[in-house]
Design a protein around this motif. Structure first.
Motif, PDB file in Angstrom:
ATOM      1  N   VAL A 150     -13.329  -8.170  -1.437  1.00 29.99           N
ATOM      2  CA  VAL A 150     -14.075  -9.256  -0.771  1.00 29.99           C
ATOM      3  C   VAL A 150     -14.090 -10.503  -1.644  1.00 29.99           C
ATOM      4  N   LYS A 151     -14.263 -10.324  -2.949  1.00 27.41           N
ATOM      5  CA  LYS A 151     -14.279 -11.470  -3.850  1.00 27.41           C
ATOM      6  C   LYS A 151     -12.927 -12.179  -3.881  1.00 27.41           C
ATOM      7  N   ALA A 152     -11.835 -11.411  -3.751  1.00 27.71           N
ATOM      8  CA  ALA A 152     -10.496 -12.004  -3.797  1.00 27.71           C
ATOM      9  C   ALA A 152     -10.019 -12.463  -2.430  1.00 27.71           C
ATOM     10  N   ASP A 153     -10.786 -12.139  -1.383  1.00 23.39           N
ATOM     11  CA  ASP A 153     -10.360 -12.460  -0.014  1.00 23.39           C
ATOM     12  C   ASP A 153     -10.711 -13.906   0.325  1.00 23.39           C
ATOM     13  N   PRO A 204     -12.757 -16.926   1.663  1.00 18.71           N
ATOM     14  CA  PRO A 204     -14.211 -17.084   1.579  1.00 18.71           C
ATOM     15  C   PRO A 204     -14.870 -17.318   2.942  1.00 18.71           C
ATOM     16  N   ARG A 256     -21.078 -10.470   3.946  1.00 18.93           N
ATOM     17  CA  ARG A 256     -20.248  -9.435   3.330  1.00 18.93           C
ATOM     18  C   ARG A 256     -20.823  -8.988   1.984  1.00 18.93           C
ATOM     19  N   GLU A 257     -21.408  -9.925   1.225  1.00 18.31           N
ATOM     20  CA  GLU A 257     -22.036  -9.551  -0.040  1.00 18.31           C
ATOM     21  C   GLU A 257     -23.262  -8.664   0.211  1.00 18.31           C
ATOM     22  N   SER A 317     -19.384 -15.044   3.563  1.00 19.57           N
ATOM     23  CA  SER A 317     -19.587 -14.548   2.197  1.00 19.57           C
ATOM     24  C   SER A 317     -20.933 -13.867   2.017  1.00 19.57           C
ATOM     25  N   GLU A 371     -15.684  -4.342  -3.028  1.00 14.34           N
ATOM     26  CA  GLU A 371     -16.336  -5.512  -3.612  1.00 14.34           C
ATOM     27  C   GLU A 371     -15.305  -6.450  -4.240  1.00 14.34           C
ATOM     28  N   SER A 372     -14.355  -5.868  -4.969  1.00 13.79           N
ATOM     29  CA  SER A 372     -13.303  -6.690  -5.585  1.00 13.79           C
ATOM     30  C   SER A 372     -12.437  -7.341  -4.521  1.00 13.79           C
TER      31      SER A 372
END
Length: 251
Positions: A120-123, A125, A131-132, A128, A117-118
């Motif tokens: 994906v958030k830092a990857d 965009p 993936r969420e 989105s 999760e972390s």
């Protein structure tokens, strides 16, 4: 007169001798008959004893063969038992190992999903919402008490595989972006996880996602043609060729 008297005496003596001889013959005959009977009985007893001896010898040989077979089977089954004991010991070891793995695996999966999760958030965009949703699905799966641990592991591995493939392929999508505070419809080109480009529908403006600022930055329009060709290659509209695109350089 004397002759007449002598004749009966002689006859009487002869009869007496004959009677005695006949008595002896009968006695001898009787003794012989008894001896023959005893011999015949002995012969019958001997034959019976011989038959019994042969039957007993056969029984002894059969019992000896049975004893040898039982000894062989005992050794065989002892090896079977030893093998089964080894198998049981291995199964017990595996059970304990599986128990230990289960105790360590479930919290490990939670950690992996949190890290994913972390990440994906830092990857970059891209995708989105998709993936969420995948992350949310994994979190619900790990919190499902009735779901087997093996299925939880499969789902986490599947998500990791999908995320890994994102770094090995390219794609194009169309979405609305906010560029310089203005919502703009644009075509998005993703180059693995290396870079993310956009190009407006009129093709006049292009840009790149800047990780440091977390926003879109415009690029020199000279890259428009190269970016258009890159999108065509991603859509398999043209053959793959070498292109020159900036990776993180902004205008």
């Amino acid at each position: 007169m004397n002759k007449l008297v002598f004749l009966p005496l002689a006859l009487l003596l002869l009869l007496t001798v004959s009677a005695m001889a006949s008595s002896k013959v009968e006695a001898v005959h009787e003794q012989a008959s008894k001896a023959i009977a005893i011999e015949a009985k002995a012969q019958r007893l001997y034959r019976n004893w011989t038959d019994i001896k042969e039957r007993k010898a056969d029984e002894i040989r059969e019992m000896k063969a049975t004893e040898d077979w039982l000894k062989f089977q005992e050794k065989k089954y002892n090896r079977y038992i030893q093998k089964q004991e080894e198998v049981i010991a291995e199964l017990i070891r595996r059970k304990e190992e599986a128990k230990r793995i289960n105790m360590e695996l479930e919290p490990f999966l939670d950690t992996i999903v949190d890290q994913l999760e972390s990440f994906v958030k830092a990857d970059l965009p891209f995708l989105s919402e998709e993936r969420e949703r995948r992350i949310h699905f994994l979190q619900n799966s790990l919190d499902d008490y009735h779901l087997e641990l093996s299925e939880k592991l499969r789902r986490v591995f599947e998500a990791l595989l999908i995320e890994t493939e994102y770094g090995q392929n390219v794609s194009t999508t169309t979405q609305e972006l906010e560029i310089n505070g203005i919502k703009t419809q644009a075509s998005i080109f993703r180059l693995g996880r290396t870079a993310l480009f956009y190009q407006t529908t009129d093709g006049l403006e292009i840009g790149i996602w800047d990780k440091k600022s977390g926003s879109w930055k415009t690029l020199n329009p000279t890259y428009s043609h190269a970016l258009r060709r890159a999108k065509d290659m991603a859509d398999r509209k043209r053959a793959v060729e070498l292109l020159e695109l900036p990776l993180g350089a902004t205008k």
